[in-house]
Design an enzyme around this catalytic site. Structure first.
Site, short mmCIF file in Angstrom:
data_model
loop_
_atom_site.label_atom_id
_atom_site.label_comp_id
_atom_site.label_asym_id
_atom_site.label_seq_id
_atom_site.Cartn_x
_atom_site.Cartn_y
_atom_site.Cartn_z
N TYR A 1 -10.84 -49.45 33.96
CA TYR A 1 -11.04 -48.75 32.69
C TYR A 1 -9.93 -49.15 31.74
O TYR A 1 -8.76 -49.11 32.13
CB TYR A 1 -11.03 -47.24 32.91
CG TYR A 1 -11.20 -46.42 31.65
CD1 TYR A 1 -10.15 -45.68 31.12
CD2 TYR A 1 -12.42 -46.38 30.98
CE1 TYR A 1 -10.30 -44.93 29.97
CE2 TYR A 1 -12.59 -45.63 29.81
CZ TYR A 1 -11.52 -44.91 29.31
OH TYR A 1 -11.67 -44.17 28.17
N ASP B 1 -3.15 -54.47 32.01
CA ASP B 1 -3.29 -53.17 31.36
C ASP B 1 -2.43 -52.19 32.16
O ASP B 1 -2.84 -51.69 33.20
CB ASP B 1 -4.76 -52.74 31.33
CG ASP B 1 -4.91 -51.38 30.66
OD1 ASP B 1 -6.06 -50.98 30.39
OD2 ASP B 1 -3.89 -50.71 30.43
N LYS C 1 0.65 -43.54 27.61
CA LYS C 1 1.07 -42.46 28.52
C LYS C 1 2.58 -42.26 28.57
O LYS C 1 3.18 -41.65 27.69
CB LYS C 1 0.45 -42.70 29.90
CG LYS C 1 -1.10 -42.70 29.86
CD LYS C 1 -1.71 -42.91 31.21
CE LYS C 1 -3.19 -43.18 31.14
NZ LYS C 1 -4.02 -41.99 30.97
P1 KE4 Z 1 -6.05 -43.78 26.08
O1 KE4 Z 1 -6.83 -44.38 24.92
O2 KE4 Z 1 -6.81 -42.69 26.78
O3 KE4 Z 1 -4.64 -43.38 25.70
O4 KE4 Z 1 -5.84 -44.95 27.16
C1 KE4 Z 1 -6.96 -45.62 27.65
C2 KE4 Z 1 -6.62 -46.27 28.97
C3 KE4 Z 1 -6.39 -47.63 28.99
N1 KE4 Z 1 -6.07 -48.26 30.14
C4 KE4 Z 1 -5.93 -47.58 31.30
C5 KE4 Z 1 -5.57 -48.31 32.55
C6 KE4 Z 1 -6.16 -46.17 31.33
O5 KE4 Z 1 -6.04 -45.50 32.50
C7 KE4 Z 1 -6.51 -45.51 30.15
C8 KE4 Z 1 -6.79 -44.01 30.10
N2 KE4 Z 1 -6.76 -43.33 31.35
C9 KE4 Z 1 -7.58 -42.15 31.49
C10 KE4 Z 1 -7.34 -41.56 32.88
N3 KE4 Z 1 -8.04 -42.27 33.87
C11 KE4 Z 1 -7.37 -41.16 30.39
C12 KE4 Z 1 -7.90 -39.78 30.65
C13 KE4 Z 1 -9.05 -39.45 29.75
O6 KE4 Z 1 -9.84 -40.37 29.44
O7 KE4 Z 1 -9.15 -38.26 29.37
#
Ligand code: KE4
Length: 421
Positions: A142, A237, A265
Site C-alpha cells: 500500500y 516506500d 508518520k
Molecule cells: P498517508 O497518506 O496515510 O499519510 O500515507 C500513505 C501510506 C504510504 N505508504 C505506506 C507504506 C503506508 O503504510 C501508508 C499509510 N499507512 C496506513 C496504515 N496501514 C494508514 C492508515 C490509514 O489509511 O488510515
C-alpha cells in the site's frame, strides 16, 4: 461505550462511514469504533472513559508513545509563534538537515503533508528523471491513495476486499505493473516484457500493509540489481519503516540503497507530514530548481516541523532506543508464538508485529489472503474487552513504542492467551 456509539451515529451523517479514513470504522471486525478523547504514553482513552494499551499508535507515528513531553513542549512553543506562514521557516531546514544526517544515503528532501503525497511526488520525479512511464509495484503493498497505486493495494483496500478503487481511470493504471512480493522472477518477467519502459520499482522494504511480511533474504538486493541492470530507479516506500527499523530506516537495516525514499508518520510525530528524498542530482529536478512540479500550502509547516524535529532528535540522540524497541517487539512476537495455536503465524520485523490467522508462513499477498479474518475479528474483540487496542483489521501491523514496557507487553501476551481460549 454509549458516548462513542451515539457520536458514531451522528458522525455518519456528516462523514462517509463516520470516519476520515476507512480502516478506522471497524468494518472489518464488525464492531463500532471507539472515539478517542486522549492519549498518553502507550495508552489511549475513549469517550466513555475506557483506557486501552495502544498497539496502533496512530498507525506508526507514535514511536515514542503519545503525548511525549519533549514533543508536546516543542509544539506548544511553535504554536505561540504562529501556525503557518507560507514562507520558509528555520524549522523545515532543521528537519531536512536532521533527516539527511540520520540517513546517510539522503542528500536532499522535500516536505509534503502525507505519505500519499510523498509517493505521488516520488513517482512523478522517477518518471521525469528516467523519461519512462511504467512503474512496478507489488500486490498487497500500500502506497497511499495515489490513483496509479490503487491496484491490488494493501491496508484498507485489502481489508475492504476491493482489489482496486472505483473512480481510477484505466488510463492511469495502464502504466502500473504488478509483481509478487518476495518473487524476483515476477519482477524480471515484467522488466523483460517492458524493456526500457520501467521508470521505477516501488516497494515497501517490509510489507506492513498486508500484515507484516518481511523481505526474504536477497529480495531487496535483487531489486537493487534489477533496477541497476535496467536503468530504472528503486523507490523504498518507508512511510512505515522510515526511522522505525533504524535511524537510517530500511536502507540501514537491510544494507540496500534506494534511489528515492518516501517518508511519513514518524517524521511528523503525529502531525501531518510526509517527505520524499534522495540524491541531490535527482531532487534538484524538483521545482523551483527543476522541471518536476510539486507544491503544498502547508508543506514544512512550522508546528508540524517542530513536532517532527523533537521526535527525530530523540531518536538521533538515543540510538539505544532501537534496541529497546526491537526487544519489546521480539518479546511480543515470541510470547504470542509460544501460546498461539497452530492456526496462528506470528511475523515480526523490529517493532512491527502481526499475528496472521493462518497456519503457514506469509510471504506474499496470496498467502496473506488465506488468513481467517473472522478469527482475527473474534481475537480483536476479546483483546479490546481486555483493554488492548489493536488494528481493527488483519492486514495491518502492531506498532510497539518506547512507551510500552516489558511488563505491559507481558500482560498483552497474557491477554492474547485468554483471547484464544
Ligand atoms: P498517508 O497518506 O496515510 O499519510 O500515507 C500513505 C501510506 C504510504 N505508504 C505506506 C507504506 C503506508 O503504510 C501508508 C499509510 N499507512 C496506513 C496504515 N496501514 C494508514 C492508515 C490509514 O489509511 O488510515
Amino acid at each position: 461505550m454509549e458516548h462513542s456509539q451515539a457520536l458514531f451515529e451522528e458522525a455518519k451523517q456528516y462523514l462517509p462511514g463516520g470516519v476520515n479514513s476507512p480502516v478506522r470504522a471497524f468494518g472489518s471486525v464488525g464492531m463500532k469504533p471507539r472515539f478517542i478523547r486522549q492519549a498518553d504514553g502507550c495508552r489511549i482513552t475513549d469517550l466513555d472513559g475506557n483506557t486501552y494499551v495502544d498497539y496502533v499508535g496512530s498507525w506508526g507515528p507514535m514511536i515514542l508513545g503519545h503525548n511525549h513531553p519533549t514533543v508536546r513542549q516543542a509544539v506548544l512553543e511553535a504554536v505561540s509563534g504562529g501556525l503557518s506562514f507560507g514562507a520558509p521557516c528555520p524549522a523545515e531546514v532543521d528537519v531536512a538537515k536532521l533527516m539527511c544526517q540520520m540517513v546517510p544515503e539522503l542528500q536532499m528532501v522535500r516536505m509534503v503533508n502525507s505519505g500519499t503525497e510523498a509517493v505521488m511526488s516520488a513517482l512523478r520525479l522517477a518518471r521525469a528523471a528516467t523519461g519512462r512511464h511504467k512503474i512496478i509495484k507489488f500486490e498487497g503493498c500500500y502506497h497511499g491513495h495515489v490513483d496509479s497505486m490503487l491496484v491490488k493495494a494493501g491496508s484498507g483496500v485489502m481489508t475492504a476486499g476491493i482489489p482496486s478503487s472505483s473512480g481510477v481511470s484505466p488510463a492511469v493504471t495502464q502504466d502500473t505493473l504488478l509483481a509478487v512480493y518476495n518473487d524476483l522472477e515476477s519482477v524480471e518477467a515484467l522488466f523483460a516484457g517492458n524493456k526500457g519502459e520501467v521508470a521505477a520499482v516501488i516497494v515497501e522494504p517490509v510489507a506492513a500493509n498486508m500484515g507484516v511480511v518481511p523481505p526474504q533474504p536477497g529480495f531487496l538486493h535483487g531489486l537493487r540489481a534489477l533496477c541497476d541492470a535496467h536503468g530504472s530507479l528503486l523507490i523504498f516506500d518507508e512511510v512505515i519503516t522510515g526511522f522505525r527499523l533504524a535511524r537510517g530506516g530500511a536502507q540501514e537495516y537491510y544494507g540496500v540503497r534506494a534511489d528515492l525514499v518516501t517518508y511519513g508518520k514518524i517524521i511528523g510525530a503525529g502531525m501531518p507530514v510526509g517527505a520524499y528524498g534522495g540524491s541531490r542530482k535527482l531532487m534538484e529536478q524538483v521545482a523551483p530548481c527543476g522541471p518536476v512540479y510539486q507544491a503544498g500550502t502547508l508543506s514544512g509547516n512550522p508546528v508540524a516541523m517542530a513536532a517532527g524535529y523533537a521526535q527525530l532528535s530523540i531518536l538521533q540522540e538515543q540510538p539505544e532506543l532501537y534496541a529497546r524497541l526491537n526487544a519489546l517487539g521480539e518479546k511480543l512476537a515470541s510470547g504470542f508464538s509460544e501460546i498461539a495455536p497452530k492456526k496462528v503465524t506470528v511475523q515480526r520485523v523490529g517493532s512491527l508485529v502481526c499475528p496472521f490467522f493462518t497456519k503457514s508462513e506469509v510471504k506474499n499477498y496470496q498467502d496473506a489472503l488465506k488468513s481467517d479474518t473472522k478469527a482475527y475479528a473474534a481475537y480483536f474483540a476479546k483483546m479490546l474487552e481486555q483493554g488492548v487496542y489493536l488494528a481493527p483489521a488483519q492486514f495491518e501491523a502492531m506498532f510497539v513504542s518506547t512507551a510500552h514496557t516489558e511488563e505491559i507487553v507481558g500482560e498483552t501476551v497474557e491477554a492474547m492467551a485468554r483471547s484464544l481460549l
